[in-house]
Design an enzyme around this catalytic site. Structure first.
Site, mmCIF file in Angstrom:
data_model
loop_
_atom_site.group_PDB
_atom_site.id
_atom_site.type_symbol
_atom_site.label_atom_id
_atom_site.label_comp_id
_atom_site.label_asym_id
_atom_site.label_seq_id
_atom_site.Cartn_x
_atom_site.Cartn_y
_atom_site.Cartn_z
ATOM 1 N N PHE A 119 -0.317 8.700 24.965
ATOM 2 C CA PHE A 119 0.284 9.611 25.932
ATOM 3 C C PHE A 119 -0.729 10.676 26.314
ATOM 4 C CE2 PHE A 119 4.463 10.756 27.693
ATOM 5 C CZ PHE A 119 5.098 9.524 27.632
ATOM 6 N N GLN A 240 5.868 23.161 34.603
ATOM 7 C CA GLN A 240 5.093 21.921 34.622
ATOM 8 C C GLN A 240 5.528 21.025 35.775
ATOM 9 O OE1 GLN A 240 5.366 18.585 31.484
ATOM 10 N NE2 GLN A 240 3.419 19.602 31.138
ATOM 11 N N HIS A 353 9.140 19.601 36.783
ATOM 12 C CA HIS A 353 9.678 18.792 35.681
ATOM 13 C C HIS A 353 10.160 19.626 34.496
ATOM 14 C CE1 HIS A 353 10.126 15.375 33.030
ATOM 15 N NE2 HIS A 353 9.205 15.816 32.200
#
Length: 588
Positions: A119, A240, A353
């Site tokens: 990730f 974000q 987000h």
């Protein structure tokens, strides 16, 4: 008017991952626990988390919690509190194994261990190479986690109040929190919930933006209630933007797609992330990737007829991997983008987000505010966890998969703190103030009596347009100053909103009007905080101050709603047991 009272040891507002994990801790300790939720708990926004939960299990390759901590500090652009970050990263393996023992259906490796995927921003040995740290249940990890925690709470006899909206915090003359007022949507009645301890786990507020991956319920209710009760909000300038929202729809495409090997392409078919982050490429942290994508669009290399997005290519992974590891993503791409990712790329664009700021807490989940000489005095009886809280583990930019980890680690930590407080310091209830709930009744009466006012939808749209235009991926002084002026004008309009439907039973118009009163507090806090920060750090990319300024700005912003002022407090630079990770330039 007398408001009916319901009495519990602990009241939790929010039925997502953090609220359910805290409730489990409280109910299993024998405390009478209530969870208030606007929706059925398994419909909370945690259900939308796709890619995984981070933990240095080392199931695929060597990993250590110290490396996870370094990545999180670096990802936060050194605004994260290192004691809280150490606490979270050390607890991560234990938290994930606990979920597994609760019955969470993680994907498996052939040897039976939990499957882990790479990730963004997660590396081996402080940046040497990407590491597989994200424990995943296909691309529905949040869904699996939420159902697992809900079932455990049913077993523990947690009491749920479903389709209830908390309205206001109740503080007594000492400033201690003694309960909340709440609206039962089914009847329209208002109740006081009297408690020895209250925990907010109300999630984010991404609906202040016009384009957001957030659910419509993410209206910052905990933050609005805190501001009205005199509690400051921390680091609200940091939002974000997830690199891969479906262009035109905003629906989330998990970073797990890139973890599985998906790549970003511009209009020339070029894998452009190799230019911006030669080591981590498409798996650089989110703020980095989002800015790189925006740069491609601004420089004319965007895709589509309007050249306003880039492409996420995953057809080279093959149908089997897509169907096994990313079935939900394929479904989203077909429904919202009209493309089958087995055959063609998905159009994507950075989309609001996640909220890095929130209600100030320590790593114990206790809400802390400045009082006298103490910059972090505990507010007795008040706790927060999850996205609505700012323990500041994410600082100026959150790493992917640290959000689900945040929920379970700090949900449990806050639950433990509440058990300790209630059993040792608050064996009986403090009395409710004589006027408890009056502020909520006045807000509802104002809506019921308002005539000749503005439509809620119009004012909400004006707020979202302003925030989207003035506080997006790239910011500048002129835009932010305009944004502060414009959002304060919108805030005045919120005071004049009206609803035509005055009925009581399931009045969604009233709920939306009350939600807007919370959203506007968050929007004003965001723009005022962002306008004041004269540097670029993490998700706050300021075109007029392009460098990070550690000498002046390595500090947390605190925003007070009553007079819209800012103060600051120092970042925690002392970890719990390891050496301080000193700031350096972020390269990937």
């Amino acid at each position: 008017m007398t408001i009916p009272v319901r009495r519990f040891d602990a009241v939790i507002v929010g039925g997502g991952g953090a609220g359910l994990r805290a409730a489990l801790q409280l109910s299993e300790s024998g405390l009478k626990t209530a969870v208030l939720s606007k929706v059925f708990p398994t419909r909370s926004h945690t259900v939308a988390a796709q890619g995984g939960i981070s933990a240095s299990l080392g199931n695929v390759q060597e990993d250590r919690w110290e490396w996870h901590m370094f990545d999180t500090v670096k990802g936060s652009d050194w605004l994260g509190d290192q004691d809280a970050i150490e606490f979270m990263c050390r607890k991560a393996p234990e938290a994930v194994i606990e979920l597994e023992h609760f019955g969470m259906p993680f994907d498996r490796l052939e040897n039976g261990k939990i499957y882990q995927r790479p990730f963004g921003g997660h590396t081996q040995n402080e940046g040497e190479a990407p590491v597989q740290r994200a424990c995943a249940a296909a691309d529905r990890t949040g869904h699996a986690m939420l159902h697992t925690l809900y079932q455990r709470n049913v077993r523990a006899n947690t009491q749920f109040f479903i389709e209830w909206m908390a309205l206001d915090l109740i503080r007594d003359e000492d400033g201690d929190v003694v309960g909340v007022t709440a609206l039962e949507m089914e009847t329209g009645e208002v109740y006081n919930f009297h408690a020895k301890g209250v925990l907010f786990a109300t999630g984010g507020a991404g609906r202040i933006y016009a384009a957001s991956t957030n659910a419509f319920i993410n209206t910052g209710d905990g933050l609005g209630m805190s501001v009205r009760a005199g509690i400051p909000l921390e680091d609200m300038e940091f939002w974000q933007f997830h690199p891969t929202g479906v262009a035109g729809a905003g629906v989330l495409i998990t970073e797990g797609v890139r973890g599985e090997g998906g790549i970003l392409l511009n209009a020339n078919g070029e894998r452009f992330m190799e230019r911006y982050a030669p080591n981590l490429k498409d798996l650089a942290p989110r703020d980095f990737v989002a800015r790189s994508m925006e740069q491609e669009v601004l420089e004319g290399r965007g895709c589509g007829p309007n050249k306003d997005h880039v492409l996420l290519k995953l057809d080279h992974l093959g149908p089997d991997i897509i169907k096994q590891r990313l079935p939900g993503i394929r479904e989203i791409a077909i429904k919202f983008a009209g493309v089958d990712p087995i055959k063609e790329p998905i159009p994507v664009i950075p989309t609001c987000h996640y909220m890095m700021g929130g209600i100030p807490t320590n790593y114990r989940g206790e809400v802390v505010i400045p009082k006298g000489d103490n910059p972090e005095a505990r507010v007795n009886g008040f706790y927060a966890a999850g996205e609505c809280a700012c323990a500041s583990v994410h600082g100026a930019n959150r790493l992917g998969t640290n959000s689900l980890l945040d929920l379970v680690v700090f949900g449990k930590s806050a639950g433990d703190s509440m058990v300790e407080f209630i059993k040792n310091e608050m064996p009986t209830w403090k009395p409710l103030p004589a006027n408890a709930g009056q502020i909520s009744l006045d807000r509802i009466a104002r809506l019921d009596n308002q005539t000749g006012g503005e439509e809620v939808a119009d004012v909400r749209a004006a707020m979202q347009r302003t925030v989207q235009a003035r506080a997006a991926v790239f910011r500048n002084s002129e835009n932010l100053a305009l944004g502060v002026k414009e959002i304060q004008e919108v805030a005045e309009r919120v005071k004049r909103t009206q609803i035509k439907d005055k009925s009581k039973v399931f009045n969604t118009a009233r709920v939306e009007a009350l939600e807007l009163e919370n959203l506007i507090e968050v929007a004003v806090a965001t723009l005022i905080s962002a306008d004041a920060r004269k540097e670029s750090r993490g998700a706050h990319a300021h075109a007029d101050y392009q460098e990070r300024d550690d000498e002046v700005w390595m500090k947390h912003t605190l925003y007070y709603g009553e007079d819209r002022r800012l103060t600051y407090k120092p970042v925690h630079t002392k970890p719990l047991s390891v050496e301080y990770i000193a700031p350096k330039v972020r390269t990937f």
